[in-house]
Enzyme design. Structure first.
Site, PDB file in Angstrom:
ATOM      1  N   ARG A  90       0.830  -1.205   0.000  1.00 10.46           N
ATOM      2  CA  ARG A  90       0.000   0.000   0.000  1.00 10.46           C
ATOM      3  C   ARG A  90       0.868   1.260   0.000  1.00 10.46           C
ATOM      4  O   ARG A  90       0.564   2.226  -0.691  1.00 10.46           O
ATOM      5  CB  ARG A  90      -0.923  -0.003   1.224  1.00 10.46           C
ATOM      6  CG  ARG A  90      -1.739   1.262   1.350  1.00 10.46           C
ATOM      7  CD  ARG A  90      -2.629   1.246   2.578  1.00 10.46           C
ATOM      8  NE  ARG A  90      -3.396   2.477   2.686  1.00 10.46           N
ATOM      9  CZ  ARG A  90      -4.328   2.705   3.616  1.00 10.46           C
ATOM     10  NH1 ARG A  90      -4.584   1.788   4.523  1.00 10.46           N
ATOM     11  NH2 ARG A  90      -4.981   3.844   3.646  1.00 10.46           N
ATOM     12  N   ASN A 144     -10.772  -3.918  -0.933  1.00 11.85           N
ATOM     13  CA  ASN A 144     -10.634  -2.885  -1.963  1.00 11.85           C
ATOM     14  C   ASN A 144      -9.749  -3.340  -3.123  1.00 11.85           C
ATOM     15  O   ASN A 144      -8.861  -4.165  -2.924  1.00 11.85           O
ATOM     16  CB  ASN A 144     -10.043  -1.618  -1.346  1.00 11.85           C
ATOM     17  CG  ASN A 144     -11.077  -0.801  -0.615  1.00 11.85           C
ATOM     18  OD1 ASN A 144     -12.220  -0.701  -1.045  1.00 11.85           O
ATOM     19  ND2 ASN A 144     -10.694  -0.222   0.510  1.00 11.85           N
ATOM     20  N   CYS A 164     -19.268  -1.330   1.367  1.00  5.94           N
ATOM     21  CA  CYS A 164     -18.379  -0.221   1.686  1.00  5.94           C
ATOM     22  C   CYS A 164     -19.001   0.574   2.828  1.00  5.94           C
ATOM     23  O   CYS A 164     -20.221   0.556   3.012  1.00  5.94           O
ATOM     24  CB  CYS A 164     -18.195   0.666   0.451  1.00  5.94           C
ATOM     25  SG  CYS A 164     -17.106   2.095   0.706  1.00  5.94           S
ATOM     26  N   HIS A 194     -16.519   4.181  -4.206  1.00  8.91           N
ATOM     27  CA  HIS A 194     -15.584   5.301  -4.044  1.00  8.91           C
ATOM     28  C   HIS A 194     -15.754   6.362  -5.137  1.00  8.91           C
ATOM     29  O   HIS A 194     -14.831   7.119  -5.412  1.00  8.91           O
ATOM     30  CB  HIS A 194     -14.132   4.813  -3.970  1.00  8.91           C
ATOM     31  CG  HIS A 194     -13.828   4.078  -2.714  1.00  8.91           C
ATOM     32  ND1 HIS A 194     -12.579   3.591  -2.399  1.00  8.91           N
ATOM     33  CD2 HIS A 194     -14.620   3.727  -1.660  1.00  8.91           C
ATOM     34  CE1 HIS A 194     -12.609   2.980  -1.222  1.00  8.91           C
ATOM     35  NE2 HIS A 194     -13.846   3.058  -0.765  1.00  8.91           N
ATOM     36  N   TYR A 248     -13.960  10.767  -1.730  1.00  7.94           N
ATOM     37  CA  TYR A 248     -13.061  10.299  -2.783  1.00  7.94           C
ATOM     38  C   TYR A 248     -13.156  11.181  -4.034  1.00  7.94           C
ATOM     39  O   TYR A 248     -12.256  11.154  -4.872  1.00  7.94           O
ATOM     40  CB  TYR A 248     -13.365   8.844  -3.155  1.00  7.94           C
ATOM     41  CG  TYR A 248     -12.910   7.858  -2.112  1.00  7.94           C
ATOM     42  CD1 TYR A 248     -11.621   7.323  -2.131  1.00  7.94           C
ATOM     43  CD2 TYR A 248     -13.755   7.463  -1.080  1.00  7.94           C
ATOM     44  CE1 TYR A 248     -11.192   6.438  -1.175  1.00  7.94           C
ATOM     45  CE2 TYR A 248     -13.334   6.569  -0.119  1.00  7.94           C
ATOM     46  CZ  TYR A 248     -12.053   6.056  -0.167  1.00  7.94           C
ATOM     47  OH  TYR A 248     -11.633   5.175   0.804  1.00  7.94           O
TER      48      TYR A 248
END
Length: 426
Positions: A90, A144, A164, A194, A248
């Site tokens: 990540r 995700n 989500c 998102h 987002y």
């Protein structure tokens, strides 16, 4: 009732456990299996889970497994919450795109594509093990990028739905502004995972009741400044649009500004890694029997409540049809998208499955971006399933935040360089 959590060794799992313990009347769990290859963390989380259940007077049995096939045996539902490559991967997703002047984020843009490429094959392998062992089990995906992963699962014919916490987060915040029970707030929530907008907020007379009163204009008039500050978006823009974008959307609406901020601030992954280290120390304390307050900084607020509601409805434990925001197959709900696209909208949920509710026409300002990102997600899934540098390049070129030949080439090179250990074809 038996549930299994793949990725049960996550430091986030106690958030789920806390919800399962508190909401046992809604979702009566008899056995919970935590599945994870990280044995040390798995036992640590399981120990805390048992103490949280005991503290709440819940008699559920908590067991562990490192093998998916063994762990999901007999489960009524399987939750997926895994991170292929961990926080280290990540951190890379959130770092190398910045070198090209693009947002570095774990689900949006080039970093999100990298995560999808690493994740989709692993999730599909897990889902096949679930299908062979327990074909009637529901798969609830919180991994995700939820939209792409859920589309992969549904395309492969799995009994899956995506979840989500963005929608339930808005529901809780709007309810707090209005001073009402969250169950009385229903969202006109539309878009992709998102990439969503709240186009309306209905205040119901009773939970799951029909009708109700539209209160979004009131919310914006009375609490617009607080809502805008929470989203880090300009208040005048939100007031002019008359909608509440997901946070987002800032990656799209203020991309260059966000890039400059991230270059100074550093990656969210580094911040989360520090939080996780502290959490693991706390979890090791045999006296700890509640969810630590620090866990709230880890992210994913209200996920446990959303998961409980969704699973309870899917398994029919309350015998009701509820309306919940989920990620599921389009099937004509948004007519400008292909049927197999995965959209995030309110849906009726019960033991018969998930049925997305009809949507009023989506305004061009939002529909255009939804269509563009859907095209990217289609190409991203193709790249995840079949591999190949050209497919990665095509997905990046199609992404609304990339869209330039030279930029797509640079991002493709960096993505492959940083992910070769996770891509069998690279």
């Amino acid at each position: 009732m038996k549930l299994a959590i793949v990725g049960g060794g996550s430091t986030y799992t106690p958030e789920l456990i806390d919800g399962f313990a508190r909401l046992r009347d809604t979702l009566p769990i008899g056995e919970l299996v935590l599945i994870d290859p990280a044995v040390d963390r798995l036992e640590l989380i399981a120990g805390l889970a048992r103490r949280i259940f005991a503290k709440q007077g819940h008699d559920a049995v908590v067991s562990t497994a490192t093998d998916v096939t063994a762990g999901v045996q007999g489960a009524d539902a399987v939750l997926l919450q895994l991170r292929v490559g961990g926080q280290a991967a990540r951190n890379q997703d959130e770092t190398w795109p910045l070198e090209c002047g693009c947002v570095g984020q774990e689900t949006t843009g080039a970093g999100g594509l990298a995560k999808a490429l690493r994740t989709v094959p692993v999730v599909l392998d897990i889902a096949e093990q679930v299908r062979r062992t327990n074909p009637d089990a529901w798969i609830v995906d919180f991994t995700n990028p939820v939209g792409i992963v859920t589309r992969a699962l549904q395309t492969a014919g799995h009994k899956a739905v995506g979840l989500c916490n963005v929608a339930i987060g808005f529901q809780r915040k709007f309810a707090a502004h209005l001073g009402v029970d969250p169950e009385l707030v229903r969202l006109d929530h539309v878009g992709l995972n998102h990439l969503t907008w709240e186009r309306g907020v209905t205040l119901l007379d009773a939970p799951n009741a029909a009708g109700g009163r539209e209160v979004l204009p009131q919310l914006l008039a009375e609490h617009g400044a607080a809502i805008a500050a929470d989203l880090h978006l300009p208040e005048p823009v939100i007031r002019r649009l008359g909608v509440v974008p997901s946070y987002y959307l800032r990656y799209f609406y203020q991309h260059d500004l966000v890039v400059e901020e991230l270059k100074v601030k550093g990656s969210r992954a580094a911040e989360v890694s520090a939080i996780e280290a502290q959490l693991l120390e706390m979890y090791a304390d045999p006296a700890l029997d509640t969810k630590p307050e620090l866990l709230g900084k880890r992210g994913g607020a209200f996920y446990s409540e959303a998961a409980v509601q969704l699973i309870a409805s899917l398994l029919g434990t309350d015998g009701r049809t509820t309306v919940q925001v989920v990620n599921t197959r389009n099937d004509g709900v948004l007519p400008f998208l292909p049927d197999d696209a995965v959209i995030e909208v309110p849906a009726e949920v019960d033991a018969a499955g998930v049925r997305p509710l009809p949507q009023r026409p989506v305004e061009p300002l939002y529909a255009g971006l939804i269509a563009g990102v859907t095209a990217y997600e289609h190409l991203a899934l193709d790249a995840a399933l079949r591999g190949g540098r050209d497919r990665v390049f095509d997905a990046l070129l199609a992404h609304p935040l990339v869209g330039q030949l030279e930029l797509a080439e640079q991002l493709t090179d960096r993505l492959l360089a940083h992910n070769r250990d996770h891509l069998s074809w690279a």
